[in-house]
Design an enzyme around this catalytic site. Sequence first.
Site, PDB file in Angstrom:
ATOM      1  N   ASP A  88      26.184  15.121 -58.758  1.00  0.00           N
ATOM      2  CA  ASP A  88      25.408  15.657 -57.628  1.00  0.00           C
ATOM      3  C   ASP A  88      24.519  16.808 -58.091  1.00  0.00           C
ATOM      4  O   ASP A  88      24.199  16.948 -59.289  1.00  0.00           O
ATOM      5  CB  ASP A  88      26.387  16.055 -56.509  1.00  0.00           C
ATOM      6  CG  ASP A  88      25.797  15.921 -55.118  1.00  0.00           C
ATOM      7  OD1 ASP A  88      25.054  16.833 -54.720  1.00  0.00           O
ATOM      8  OD2 ASP A  88      26.040  14.905 -54.449  1.00  0.00           O
ATOM      9  N   ASP A  89      24.142  17.637 -57.174  1.00  0.00           N
ATOM     10  CA  ASP A  89      23.217  18.759 -57.371  1.00  0.00           C
ATOM     11  C   ASP A  89      23.639  19.670 -58.542  1.00  0.00           C
ATOM     12  O   ASP A  89      24.822  19.901 -58.748  1.00  0.00           O
ATOM     13  CB  ASP A  89      23.235  19.564 -56.057  1.00  0.00           C
ATOM     14  CG  ASP A  89      22.094  20.542 -55.973  1.00  0.00           C
ATOM     15  OD1 ASP A  89      21.371  20.703 -56.954  1.00  0.00           O
ATOM     16  OD2 ASP A  89      21.938  21.139 -54.888  1.00  0.00           O
ATOM     17  N   CYS A 129      20.019  10.707 -47.974  1.00  0.00           N
ATOM     18  CA  CYS A 129      20.864  11.798 -47.511  1.00  0.00           C
ATOM     19  C   CYS A 129      19.930  12.894 -47.029  1.00  0.00           C
ATOM     20  O   CYS A 129      18.828  13.056 -47.552  1.00  0.00           O
ATOM     21  CB  CYS A 129      21.681  12.290 -48.713  1.00  0.00           C
ATOM     22  SG  CYS A 129      22.608  13.797 -48.444  1.00  0.00           S
ATOM     23  N   ASP A 172       0.857  -1.191   0.000  1.00  0.00           N
ATOM     24  CA  ASP A 172       0.000   0.000   0.000  1.00  0.00           C
ATOM     25  C   ASP A 172       0.891   1.238   0.000  1.00  0.00           C
ATOM     26  O   ASP A 172       1.582   1.519   0.970  1.00  0.00           O
ATOM     27  CB  ASP A 172      -0.901  -0.034   1.248  1.00  0.00           C
ATOM     28  CG  ASP A 172      -1.812   1.194   1.306  1.00  0.00           C
ATOM     29  OD1 ASP A 172      -1.817   1.983   0.326  1.00  0.00           O
ATOM     30  OD2 ASP A 172      -2.509   1.349   2.321  1.00  0.00           O
ATOM     31  N   ASP A 195      27.763  15.597 -44.015  1.00  0.00           N
ATOM     32  CA  ASP A 195      28.408  16.523 -44.948  1.00  0.00           C
ATOM     33  C   ASP A 195      29.810  16.868 -44.473  1.00  0.00           C
ATOM     34  O   ASP A 195      30.579  17.491 -45.203  1.00  0.00           O
ATOM     35  CB  ASP A 195      27.592  17.819 -45.069  1.00  0.00           C
ATOM     36  CG  ASP A 195      26.535  17.705 -46.162  1.00  0.00           C
ATOM     37  OD1 ASP A 195      26.582  16.719 -46.918  1.00  0.00           O
ATOM     38  OD2 ASP A 195      25.668  18.591 -46.237  1.00  0.00           O
ATOM     39  N   ARG A 242      17.214  27.056 -46.814  1.00  0.00           N
ATOM     40  CA  ARG A 242      18.084  26.927 -48.002  1.00  0.00           C
ATOM     41  C   ARG A 242      17.350  27.424 -49.252  1.00  0.00           C
ATOM     42  O   ARG A 242      17.408  26.800 -50.322  1.00  0.00           O
ATOM     43  CB  ARG A 242      18.518  25.470 -48.199  1.00  0.00           C
ATOM     44  CG  ARG A 242      19.851  25.336 -48.912  1.00  0.00           C
ATOM     45  CD  ARG A 242      20.081  23.939 -49.460  1.00  0.00           C
ATOM     46  NE  ARG A 242      21.473  23.778 -49.861  1.00  0.00           N
ATOM     47  CZ  ARG A 242      21.894  22.881 -50.733  1.00  0.00           C
ATOM     48  NH1 ARG A 242      21.063  22.039 -51.291  1.00  0.00           N
ATOM     49  NH2 ARG A 242      23.166  22.782 -51.033  1.00  0.00           N
ATOM     50  N   LYS A 287      21.244   9.357 -55.468  1.00  0.00           N
ATOM     51  CA  LYS A 287      21.404   9.954 -54.138  1.00  0.00           C
ATOM     52  C   LYS A 287      20.152  10.778 -53.888  1.00  0.00           C
ATOM     53  O   LYS A 287      19.873  11.735 -54.618  1.00  0.00           O
ATOM     54  CB  LYS A 287      22.650  10.836 -54.119  1.00  0.00           C
ATOM     55  CG  LYS A 287      22.911  11.540 -52.797  1.00  0.00           C
ATOM     56  CD  LYS A 287      24.248  12.267 -52.869  1.00  0.00           C
ATOM     57  CE  LYS A 287      24.514  13.143 -51.674  1.00  0.00           C
ATOM     58  NZ  LYS A 287      25.740  13.946 -51.877  1.00  0.00           N
ATOM     59  N   ASP A 322      18.307  13.289 -51.664  1.00  0.00           N
ATOM     60  CA  ASP A 322      18.666  14.282 -50.646  1.00  0.00           C
ATOM     61  C   ASP A 322      17.416  14.941 -50.057  1.00  0.00           C
ATOM     62  O   ASP A 322      16.301  14.819 -50.592  1.00  0.00           O
ATOM     63  CB  ASP A 322      19.548  15.341 -51.319  1.00  0.00           C
ATOM     64  CG  ASP A 322      20.530  16.003 -50.362  1.00  0.00           C
ATOM     65  OD1 ASP A 322      20.341  15.881 -49.134  1.00  0.00           O
ATOM     66  OD2 ASP A 322      21.465  16.662 -50.851  1.00  0.00           O
ATOM     67  N   MET A 323      17.579  15.671 -48.966  1.00  0.00           N
ATOM     68  CA  MET A 323      16.466  16.367 -48.302  1.00  0.00           C
ATOM     69  C   MET A 323      17.106  17.451 -47.433  1.00  0.00           C
ATOM     70  O   MET A 323      17.674  17.161 -46.401  1.00  0.00           O
ATOM     71  CB  MET A 323      15.724  15.341 -47.439  1.00  0.00           C
ATOM     72  CG  MET A 323      14.385  15.768 -46.926  1.00  0.00           C
ATOM     73  SD  MET A 323      14.493  16.223 -45.195  1.00  0.00           S
ATOM     74  CE  MET A 323      12.779  16.368 -44.798  1.00  0.00           C
ATOM     75  N   ASN A 324      17.043  18.693 -47.923  1.00  0.00           N
ATOM     76  CA  ASN A 324      17.915  19.714 -47.356  1.00  0.00           C
ATOM     77  C   ASN A 324      17.284  20.779 -46.478  1.00  0.00           C
ATOM     78  O   ASN A 324      17.844  21.861 -46.322  1.00  0.00           O
ATOM     79  CB  ASN A 324      18.694  20.386 -48.494  1.00  0.00           C
ATOM     80  CG  ASN A 324      19.852  19.522 -48.919  1.00  0.00           C
ATOM     81  OD1 ASN A 324      20.704  19.200 -48.110  1.00  0.00           O
ATOM     82  ND2 ASN A 324      19.865  19.109 -50.171  1.00  0.00           N
TER      83      ASN A 324
HETATM   84  C1  DGJ Z   1      23.555  18.121 -49.162  1.00  0.00           C
HETATM   85  C2  DGJ Z   1      24.302  16.829 -49.318  1.00  0.00           C
HETATM   86  O1  DGJ Z   1      24.581  16.260 -48.088  1.00  0.00           O
HETATM   87  C3  DGJ Z   1      25.554  17.092 -50.118  1.00  0.00           C
HETATM   88  O2  DGJ Z   1      26.328  15.934 -50.199  1.00  0.00           O
HETATM   89  C4  DGJ Z   1      25.162  17.592 -51.484  1.00  0.00           C
HETATM   90  O3  DGJ Z   1      24.469  16.587 -52.166  1.00  0.00           O
HETATM   91  C5  DGJ Z   1      24.313  18.835 -51.347  1.00  0.00           C
HETATM   92  N1  DGJ Z   1      23.215  18.646 -50.458  1.00  0.00           N
HETATM   93  C6  DGJ Z   1      23.817  19.265 -52.695  1.00  0.00           C
HETATM   94  O4  DGJ Z   1      22.927  20.305 -52.608  1.00  0.00           O
END
Ligand code: DGJ
Length: 731
Positions: free
Chosen positions: A368-369, A528, A54, A550, A445, A478, A480-482
């Site tokens: 890449d980009d 990424c 209790d 990065d 960004r 690749k 990505d998502m920034n």
């Molecule tokens: C963020 C990524 O981590 C980098 O390696 C590169 O791909 C840039 N974006 C490009 O905008």
Amino acid sequence: MISIQFDEQTQTFHLSNQQVSYLFSIEEGQVLSHLYYGKKITHYHGNFRYPRLDRSFSPNLPGAIDRSYSLDTVLQEYPGFGGGDFRTPAHEIRQSDGTIVTNFTFKEYRVIEGKPSLTGLPATYVNATTDAQTLLVTLEDRFRGLELELSYTIFDDSPVIARNTRLVNKGKEKVVIEKLASLAIDFPATAFDLIHLNGTWAKERMVTREPLNTGIKVLDSKRGSSSHQQNPFVALASPTTTEETGEVYGFCLVYSGNHETMIEKDPYDQTRVTMGINSFDFRWVLEPEDSFQSPEVILNYSDQGLNELSHSYHELFNHRLVRGQHQQKERPVLINNWEATYFDFDEDKLLAIVDEAQKIGIELFVLDDGWFGKRESDNSSLGDWFENAGKIKMGLANLSKEVHARGLEFGIWFEPEMISEDSDLYRAHPDWALQIPGRGKSLGRSQYVLDFSRADVRGHIYQQMKAFFDEVPVDYVKWDMNRNMTEVYSKNRSAEEQGSTAHRYMLGLYEFMEQLTSEYPAILFESCSGGGGRFDAGMLHYMPQTWTSDNTDAVARLKIQYGTSLVYPISTMGSHVSAIPNHQTSRKTSLAMRGNVAMSGVFGYELDLSTLSEEDKAEMKEQVAFYKAHRSLLQYGTFTRLLSPFEGNETAWIFVSDDKKEAMVFYYRVLVEASRPLESLKLRGLDAEKVYQMNEQLFGGDELMNLGFYIDPTLSGDYASQMFYLKEVAE
Ligand code: DGJ
């Protein structure tokens, strides 16, 4: 041997295999009470029961006269709130009377062979039904007609228990889910250290260890992604636990969006953990006959320290989480043009890099980009996934052909979830970005997040990507998502349903990735998010690799890769040699140091090869040949941490092959010191009985593990490293 038993007499469930047992019982009021998770118990006799006592200010069950049993103190499996338990609840379900009070009691259970998949969500899986068993326990709240299905999977060859929860509305009225944790667990009075992985951009997954004190600790992400800041993983370790010894429990959420782990140590030193989708700003309307599925948590246990915990996560993820053609396949050595050129490239520049890459032995070129729309900086064109015609005059299909003609594979970058204000897509569909009508939209960004909870938005992006792949031969993507999410609101959803948007986004993303990776099974996908902002088990179910960070500086990477390895296998960690001075830290490290760090991952390069000296290129050629020769050991061998960069100037780790016939050791020293003590290193995971050759010398496995060996005392300079290859020999 897997076993799931229910003992009628003691009303106890016992899940076990050769390694662990998980025990819980049905107590008074048909409440599920947690008993034990840990090293295997051969036969539980039913006598370790929560004592009756209790406790003042701890209420008793409705109608009970006995004051010695309270939900406030008993260890539970999936607690609610409002019925006497004042600790953190596993669920909060808002009902038509405005309350979240529930009374979930045991209804029934069933055991199924294998492991059911989770509709719409990533999860671990089995290839044969004999590989696992799953216990499904149904709890019911009779008053409201709600059912909770708690799922527990135990595998034949692993100490982990995979858990998830499903809520079914069998009532007549809708309810609103404000929290539905994937798992809850209560530990009896124990002293724990809390270990978690936090950080920020370019500094992901820093290992933090702190004593767990009374109160509530919340570790979460509200960013719309699993985040750089707080990885969806925690561990509770005994205060004396080290990498090699002691008990530790791991919790890893298989989810890539907003997550929440609440760890509460109560006044009696009992610890409760709930983990799942973040309850902050979460609302899911559940209509009658509907159900809601939580993501999965992979609960893990080791009594041999953190390394052993990591081994079982690595093993599970390599075999039962990652899927597709590239699972357990050796991954190509790549060259990525991002740090080489950023947005400033044309076909001549790129092909000059590819020509050098070919001579060095690199296998994959990644563009890449900057190849699409009219993108010349990060201010435009996201959403316009057609090629920037002015930039690669021969066209990307021809560029891909040229790359293939040189014997390399061709890879390309996408950021499918984003939209730039300056894009054709935005001009046509400004309402496709996440936004609240009438309010300003926050840029990140210079871009917005597309509303991936909407099928029409996803469908449009999918068609663009498909058209691209049908035109340009691609071997690698690749993804990505920034930026993170703000002003989360979906246009076609009612006010009441807006709290579901962030999760619906994740469901939409998972659906998209499932479809794309199934339609293009030969493409190797690497996820990424500004480096490792979405390095989680959810993404790994679709994409077998993740760009770890990065930050490509070799010294910074020691901590990042060390922390990441706590949970995620080496085969998933993208790791590149980049230029000096390093672009993130300005540090200058030798090519050998950069190579030795990057080779402890999925190896690649990210610098302008066409401007390097012949000497550097010759060294790279050797690095690539060496990595290829030992790639299966380095990507899939058992990885064990030896010296921690979080504890001192030195870092070391070892890769051992499954048959223990070979191993690779990496040793790194950050700063040199005059008149320093002589460093020696003890290895782990070798076969004590075997004899190994290392640098022309012979050592017994037990010698290397118990005596160790001296690091070359003449090793000089800052940022020094050494690599040792061990191979079994007949004496
Ligand atoms: C963020 C990524 O981590 C980098 O390696 C590169 O791909 C840039 N974006 C490009 O905008």
